[in-house]
Design a protein around this motif. Structure first.
Motif, PDB file in Angstrom:
ATOM      1  N   LYS A   1     -59.123 -11.898  24.213  1.00  6.84           N
ATOM      2  CA  LYS A   1     -59.745 -12.366  25.445  1.00  6.84           C
ATOM      3  C   LYS A   1     -59.813 -11.265  26.503  1.00  6.84           C
ATOM      4  O   LYS A   1     -60.561 -11.377  27.462  1.00  6.84           O
TER       5      LYS A   1
ATOM      6  N   ASN B   1     -43.421 -18.400  19.363  1.00  9.48           N
ATOM      7  CA  ASN B   1     -44.428 -18.769  20.364  1.00  9.48           C
ATOM      8  C   ASN B   1     -45.153 -17.511  20.818  1.00  9.48           C
ATOM      9  O   ASN B   1     -44.530 -16.498  21.085  1.00  9.48           O
TER      10      ASN B   1
ATOM     11  N   ASP C   1     -54.065 -14.728  29.316  1.00  9.29           N
ATOM     12  CA  ASP C   1     -54.515 -15.726  30.292  1.00  9.29           C
ATOM     13  C   ASP C   1     -53.535 -16.884  30.432  1.00  9.29           C
ATOM     14  O   ASP C   1     -53.793 -17.832  31.156  1.00  9.29           O
ATOM     15  N   GLY C   2     -52.386 -16.824  29.741  1.00 10.33           N
ATOM     16  CA  GLY C   2     -51.364 -17.847  29.875  1.00 10.33           C
ATOM     17  C   GLY C   2     -51.381 -18.923  28.806  1.00 10.33           C
ATOM     18  O   GLY C   2     -50.460 -19.725  28.750  1.00 10.33           O
ATOM     19  N   THR C   3     -52.408 -18.958  27.975  1.00  5.62           N
ATOM     20  CA  THR C   3     -52.431 -19.960  26.920  1.00  5.62           C
ATOM     21  C   THR C   3     -51.361 -19.633  25.885  1.00  5.62           C
ATOM     22  O   THR C   3     -51.025 -18.465  25.669  1.00  5.62           O
ATOM     23  N   GLU C   4     -50.811 -20.674  25.281  1.00  8.35           N
ATOM     24  CA  GLU C   4     -49.733 -20.505  24.315  1.00  8.35           C
ATOM     25  C   GLU C   4     -50.093 -21.171  22.996  1.00  8.35           C
ATOM     26  O   GLU C   4     -50.835 -22.143  22.976  1.00  8.35           O
ATOM     27  N   TYR C   5     -49.565 -20.629  21.930  1.00  5.15           N
ATOM     28  CA  TYR C   5     -49.666 -21.293  20.638  1.00  5.15           C
ATOM     29  C   TYR C   5     -48.478 -20.871  19.782  1.00  5.15           C
ATOM     30  O   TYR C   5     -47.767 -19.920  20.077  1.00  5.15           O
TER      31      TYR C   5
ATOM     32  N   ASP D   1     -55.184  -8.860  24.130  1.00  2.00           N
ATOM     33  CA  ASP D   1     -55.574  -9.833  23.116  1.00  2.00           C
ATOM     34  C   ASP D   1     -57.098  -9.910  23.064  1.00  2.00           C
ATOM     35  O   ASP D   1     -57.774  -9.248  23.842  1.00  2.00           O
TER      36      ASP D   1
ATOM     37  N   ILE E   1     -47.796 -16.009  23.755  1.00  4.30           N
ATOM     38  CA  ILE E   1     -48.408 -16.244  25.067  1.00  4.30           C
ATOM     39  C   ILE E   1     -49.477 -15.185  25.267  1.00  4.30           C
ATOM     40  O   ILE E   1     -49.192 -13.993  25.283  1.00  4.30           O
ATOM     41  N   MET E   2     -50.729 -15.641  25.402  1.00  5.48           N
ATOM     42  CA  MET E   2     -51.871 -14.744  25.586  1.00  5.48           C
ATOM     43  C   MET E   2     -51.893 -14.225  27.029  1.00  5.48           C
ATOM     44  O   MET E   2     -51.141 -14.689  27.887  1.00  5.48           O
TER      45      MET E   2
ATOM     46  N   ARG F   1     -45.083 -12.079  24.264  1.00  8.10           N
ATOM     47  CA  ARG F   1     -46.113 -12.009  25.301  1.00  8.10           C
ATOM     48  C   ARG F   1     -47.051 -10.855  24.975  1.00  8.10           C
ATOM     49  O   ARG F   1     -46.609  -9.721  24.806  1.00  8.10           O
TER      50      ARG F   1
END
Length: 76
Positions: free
Chosen positions: A42, A13, A18-22, A40, A15-16, A36
């Motif tokens: 962004k 997993n 800004d909190g988005t995950e993929y 990134d 975690i960018m 984490r």
């Protein structure tokens, strides 16, 4: 392909900032681990065009403590 010479390739997993995950596949850690990101696309100035000072882990403070007085002239 030879067996036993390739690293374990599994899902982790991400975690960018800004909190988005993929979920992606990687050789990092163990299956299901979380990575984490500190920087990134962004938040990095190369993609955003916005310059800002990022002090990750106190590295800027450590540098300033070590080399902060360099270049300053002493009186007397």
């Amino acid at each position: 392909m030879k067996s036993g010479i390739h690293p374990d390739y599994h899902e982790i997993n991400i975690i960018m900032t800004d909190g988005t995950e993929y979920t992606t596949r990687s050789c990092y850690g163990k299956p299901g681990d979380t990575l984490r990101l500190d920087i990134d696309p962004k938040s990095h100035p190369a993609w955003t065009g916005v310059q800002r000072m990022m002090d990750t882990g106190g590295q800027v403070a450590k540098f300033n403590k070590k080399f902060g007085a360099l270049g300053q002239r002493k009186k007397g």
